[in-house]
Design an enzyme around this catalytic site. Sequence first.
Site, PDB file in Angstrom:
ATOM      1  CB  ILE A 159      -2.910   8.751   9.188  1.00  0.00           C
ATOM      2  CG1 ILE A 159      -3.465   8.340   7.814  1.00  0.00           C
ATOM      3  CG2 ILE A 159      -3.354  10.161   9.560  1.00  0.00           C
ATOM      4  CD1 ILE A 159      -4.986   8.302   7.748  1.00  0.00           C
TER       5      ILE A 159
ATOM      6  N   GLY B  66      -4.729   1.911   8.034  1.00  0.00           N
ATOM      7  CA  GLY B  66      -5.743   1.222   8.821  1.00  0.00           C
ATOM      8  C   GLY B  66      -5.455  -0.259   8.918  1.00  0.00           C
TER       9      GLY B  66
ATOM     10  CG  ASP C  93      -1.952   1.142   1.174  1.00  0.00           C
ATOM     11  OD1 ASP C  93      -1.787   2.057   0.343  1.00  0.00           O
ATOM     12  OD2 ASP C  93      -2.900   1.113   1.972  1.00  0.00           O
TER      13      ASP C  93
END
Length: 286
Positions: free
Chosen positions: A211, A214, A191
């Site tokens: 960030i 997830g 990713d």
Amino acid sequence: MSLNHDLIGVPSEAVRRSWTSKDTLLYAVGCGAGHDDPLAELSLTTENSHDIAQQVLPTYGVLVASGGGGRKLGDFNPAMLVHGGQEVELSRPLPVEGEVEVTSVITGIEDKRSGALISSESRAVDVATGEDLVLSRSQIFIRGEGGFSDGTTGGSPAPAHEWVLPEREPDLVAEMPTWPGQALVYRLSGDRNPLHSDPVFAARGNFERPILHGLCTYGISARALISGLADGEVSALTAIGGRFSAPVTPGDTLTVRAWRSDDGDVTFQTLRSDGTVCFDRGTARV
């Protein structure tokens, strides 16, 4: 900007995906295995430790079942896309290396007014045996793409699971530290979204800094359940799912709180250090 609703319910062409021992080791390290204690999770982080066979973190099944599709979902700002939810079920423990054939389908596009929630399902079949290996259900949320209808447009949203937080003390409370550079390691498992590495791109999505993925939080939660509820037996975790409810900044310490039922089902939440739930409505089978 618009989304392609014609894709709902249309299966993708099959795509072959393979992985190696190195891939699964890198994934586990990206999810934090071995970071605080390099001797604690050797079955996930090494392939040649004495009397310890390499195993694969079950949440790697999401990556195994990815890659189906290749179709354009629509025109939208990619900085506004976040992972909404994830569930994976394994028919058997993942092999250290292998090859699968993956097909996927978009099962629904929901209008949430502030954005669009896209649900999809992917299946990975072991090429060597022809057997189902992974079932993955995912949801992504694209902020700013709502307002196209009064509700769900075509298809069906992901099935809702009855979920109740037990009114008793948890069976497991596990602190799981992350480190500032963790997203830079995790992204090497596939990713490469710059939301997790490029501060300029992150600012376009209204984040102060990049960030954590997830799915990295997802893998960290799985590690906590395996260590705390299965005595480190990796193969004991056969399913895990939930919703991403708040972003995590690399370097934050996460806390996994879990409740186990008599039949082996687990209810859990993962919280940031400020008490905010970042992975909610968690369910697992251990």
